[in-house]
Design an enzyme around this catalytic site. Structure first.
Site, mmCIF file in Angstrom:
data_model
loop_
_atom_site.group_PDB
_atom_site.id
_atom_site.type_symbol
_atom_site.label_atom_id
_atom_site.label_comp_id
_atom_site.label_asym_id
_atom_site.label_seq_id
_atom_site.Cartn_x
_atom_site.Cartn_y
_atom_site.Cartn_z
ATOM 1 N N CYS A 65 0.938 -1.182 0.090
ATOM 2 C CA CYS A 65 -0.173 0.152 0.348
ATOM 3 C C CYS A 65 1.137 1.162 0.007
ATOM 4 C CB CYS A 65 -1.165 -0.008 1.524
ATOM 5 S SG CYS A 65 -2.202 1.450 0.848
ATOM 6 N N GLY B 221 -3.780 -3.127 0.460
ATOM 7 C CA GLY B 221 -4.318 -2.090 -0.934
ATOM 8 C C GLY B 221 -5.276 -0.813 -0.247
ATOM 9 N N GLU B 222 -4.721 0.110 -0.870
ATOM 10 C CA GLU B 222 -6.131 1.197 -0.930
ATOM 11 C C GLU B 222 -7.000 1.016 -2.342
ATOM 12 O OE1 GLU B 222 -8.364 3.996 0.599
ATOM 13 O OE2 GLU B 222 -8.669 3.380 -1.137
ATOM 14 N N CYS C 261 -8.350 -8.817 9.659
ATOM 15 C CA CYS C 261 -8.320 -6.926 9.546
ATOM 16 C C CYS C 261 -6.635 -6.248 10.225
ATOM 17 C CB CYS C 261 -9.116 -6.282 10.354
ATOM 18 S SG CYS C 261 -10.014 -5.745 9.005
HETATM 19 N N1 SAH Z 1 -7.005 0.105 2.872
HETATM 20 C C1 SAH Z 1 -8.307 0.957 2.762
HETATM 21 C C2 SAH Z 1 -8.750 -1.646 2.854
HETATM 22 C C3 SAH Z 1 -7.824 -2.244 3.205
HETATM 23 S S1 SAH Z 1 -8.266 -2.329 5.489
HETATM 24 C C4 SAH Z 1 -8.254 1.172 3.615
HETATM 25 O O1 SAH Z 1 -7.532 1.647 4.826
HETATM 26 O O2 SAH Z 1 -9.651 1.017 4.055
HETATM 27 C C5 SAH Z 1 -9.560 -2.744 5.812
HETATM 28 C C6 SAH Z 1 -9.873 -2.286 7.485
HETATM 29 O O3 SAH Z 1 -8.586 -2.815 8.632
HETATM 30 C C7 SAH Z 1 -9.889 -1.009 7.798
HETATM 31 O O4 SAH Z 1 -10.409 0.228 7.981
HETATM 32 C C8 SAH Z 1 -7.992 -1.164 8.528
HETATM 33 O O5 SAH Z 1 -8.081 0.682 8.441
HETATM 34 C C9 SAH Z 1 -8.959 -1.527 9.248
HETATM 35 N N2 SAH Z 1 -7.051 -1.615 10.272
HETATM 36 C C10 SAH Z 1 -5.945 -1.983 9.325
HETATM 37 N N3 SAH Z 1 -5.035 -2.582 10.125
HETATM 38 C C11 SAH Z 1 -5.795 -2.858 11.709
HETATM 39 C C12 SAH Z 1 -5.158 -3.376 12.395
HETATM 40 N N4 SAH Z 1 -4.152 -3.751 13.087
HETATM 41 N N5 SAH Z 1 -6.120 -4.199 13.561
HETATM 42 C C13 SAH Z 1 -8.111 -3.753 13.093
HETATM 43 N N6 SAH Z 1 -8.316 -3.048 11.843
HETATM 44 C C14 SAH Z 1 -7.046 -2.833 10.634
HETATM 45 FE FE1 SF4 Z 2 -3.377 1.259 2.997
HETATM 46 FE FE2 SF4 Z 2 -5.307 0.953 4.212
HETATM 47 FE FE3 SF4 Z 2 -3.260 0.075 5.318
HETATM 48 FE FE4 SF4 Z 2 -3.665 2.306 5.368
HETATM 49 S S1 SF4 Z 2 -5.360 1.117 6.672
HETATM 50 S S2 SF4 Z 2 -2.089 1.306 5.056
HETATM 51 S S3 SF4 Z 2 -5.182 2.376 3.454
HETATM 52 S S4 SF4 Z 2 -3.982 -1.089 3.358
#
Ligand code: SAH
Ligand code: SF4
Length: 400
Positions: A140, A206-207, A380
């Site tokens: 990402c 990824g985004e 997640c």
């Molecule tokens: N890049 C997109 C989609 C992927 S992340 C985005 O950021 O929305 C999917 C979800 O998981 C997002 O809400 C992200 O913020 C959350 N996330 C990322 N790391 C996490 C963690 N360590 N624990 C819980 N949720 C997390």
């Molecule tokens: Fe990328 Fe989504 Fe992780 Fe932020 S939460 S670094 S946008 S995958």
């Protein structure tokens, strides 16, 4: 405990750069054009495109030979000219809660000589749905401070065919195609459903809005009745807040939207989700308010990761409710999933309950998301490609 099947480390040698184009991921008009280019007339190209879509997305066929309504000679021409690419399965893991995680390997379609890339895809069975969590990029470009994928640099965008490839391969492994073999552990098809995969969330690596065209194309095929045929209400695109792409996504793709909010003040969101410096809360919420097709029946999901002593106070909860007033919204509280090297901790259960209580009293129902597949490191925000895989020691430390 988890079961790890090492299905395919050495079985397939690197696919040769044979010049054949993959037909997976082509929209119908593109497919028609591709068929016209090998000499079919307009009428036949249209008919063949419809048949091919049906074989690829409805029947899950990867071999032109199985396309019984296409004459043998033409099947051979197709096989010589095209391929129906699927990722290779590097590993398939099954969690003790039924969650499955695949590590898929793709070769670069434009530069087959480059090293392959790997992404993770997760299947989460629940009583009323089976959700597939799909990746849009390898790594990402953003670096949300609490996200494991964010510590990995962007390697590349996935193509529409590769995004669909994750869905097709997962459906194959789950026995979702006609005549398919269901896995031994059974119980995967939610009651009242005919398929194991009933929902898709673009919440893997990824985004998605930074790979807009490919994501759009893949989701339009996933939701097309002649494609994978999942309702747009069962497909959710999650974004960290790429504001200028939100309106086009609603208008052109029309799937459900999730916003990774995680903070209710700009100073904190600048740290947790640094893209906030470019598009602050005010702009983000305005884009949400005007999201095409928004209604009480089609709400935006706001994701909020629970970080101990960072964003989890009663005042934060009250501000969250205040910020979202007037937007048809659902709130998903996600317990933080830790990864080695992070400085964040998950809020205590008592704190999450108290926070949820304030949110519930404001009229938002059952908002806490249970982490799934933690034992196989599939929860997640824990996904990260194998090129930067954790050591076994690190993983054991987390799942102990
Ligand atoms: N890049 C997109 C989609 C992927 S992340 C985005 O950021 O929305 C999917 C979800 O998981 C997002 O809400 C992200 O913020 C959350 N996330 C990322 N790391 C996490 C963690 N360590 N624990 C819980 N949720 C997390
Ligand atoms: Fe990328 Fe989504 Fe992780 Fe932020 S939460 S670094 S946008 S995958």
């Amino acid at each position: 405990m988890s079961i790890a099947l090492d299905l395919d480390h050495h079985a397939h040698p690197a696919r040769r750069a044979d010049g054949r184009t993959s037909l997976v991921g082509l929209m119908k008009p593109e497919l028609r054009e591709t068929l016209r280019a090998i000499g079919l007339d307009e009428r036949e190209a249209k008919m063949r495109a419809t048949q091919l879509w049906n074989w690829i997305y409805h029947n899950g066929v990867t071999d032109f030979e199985r396309m019984s309504n296409i004459q043998k000679g033409f099947r051979q021409t197709l096989a010589e000219t095209f391929k129906l690419d699927r990722p290779e399965i590097v590993t398939e893991q099954v969690s003790n809660d039924g969650t499955r995680k695949w590590l898929f390997r793709f070769r670069d379609p434009l530069n087959p000589g480059l090293p392959p890339v790997e992404v993770e895809t997760v299947y989460i069975p629940e009583s009323d749905r089976g959700t597939l969590c799909v990746s849009s990029q390898v790594g990402c470009t953003l670096n949300c401070s609490f996200c494991h994928t964010g510590t990995q640099k962007l390697v590349r965008n996935l193509t529409a065919g590769e995004i669909l490839g994750q869905i097709l391969m997962a459906r194959e492994r789950l026995g979702d195609f006609p005549g398919g073999q269901r896995p031994d552990d059974g119980g995967l098809v939610p009651s009242g459903e005919t398929r194991a995969v009933t929902n898709i969330v673009m919440m893997g690596m990824g985004e998605p809005l930074y790979n807009y065209e490919s994501v759009k194309q893949a989701l339009l095929i996933a939701s097309d009745e002649a494609g994978i045929s999942l309702s747009k209400r069962r497909i959710t695109l999650s974004t960290s807040g790429i504001v200028p792409q939100i309106e086009p996504a609603g208008r052109e793709i029309g799937v459900m939207l999730a916003i990774s909010l995680h903070a209710v003040r700009d100073d904190l969101r600048d740290i947790l989700v640094p893209i906030n410096k470019k598009w602050p809360l005010k702009d983000l919420l305005e884009a949400c308010r005007t999201y095409p097709g928004l209604s009480n029946a089609r709400r935006i999901t706001f994701e909020y990761v629970m970080l101990r002593d960072i964003n989890d106070s009663d005042a934060d909860a009250r501000e969250l409710v205040r910020l979202l007033a007037g937007i048809p919204a659902k709130i998903n509280l996600i317990p933080f999933n830790p990864w080695p090297g992070t400085n964040y901790e998950c809020s205590t259960s008592a704190r999450i309950e108290q926070f949820a209580d304030i949110v519930n009293r404001a009229g938002y129902a059952s908002p806490v998301r249970t982490p799934r597949g933690r034992d196989i490191f599939a929860a997640c925000g824990q996904l990260k490609s194998a090129s930067e895989r954790l050591s076994k020691k690190d993983r054991d430390a987390l799942t102990a």
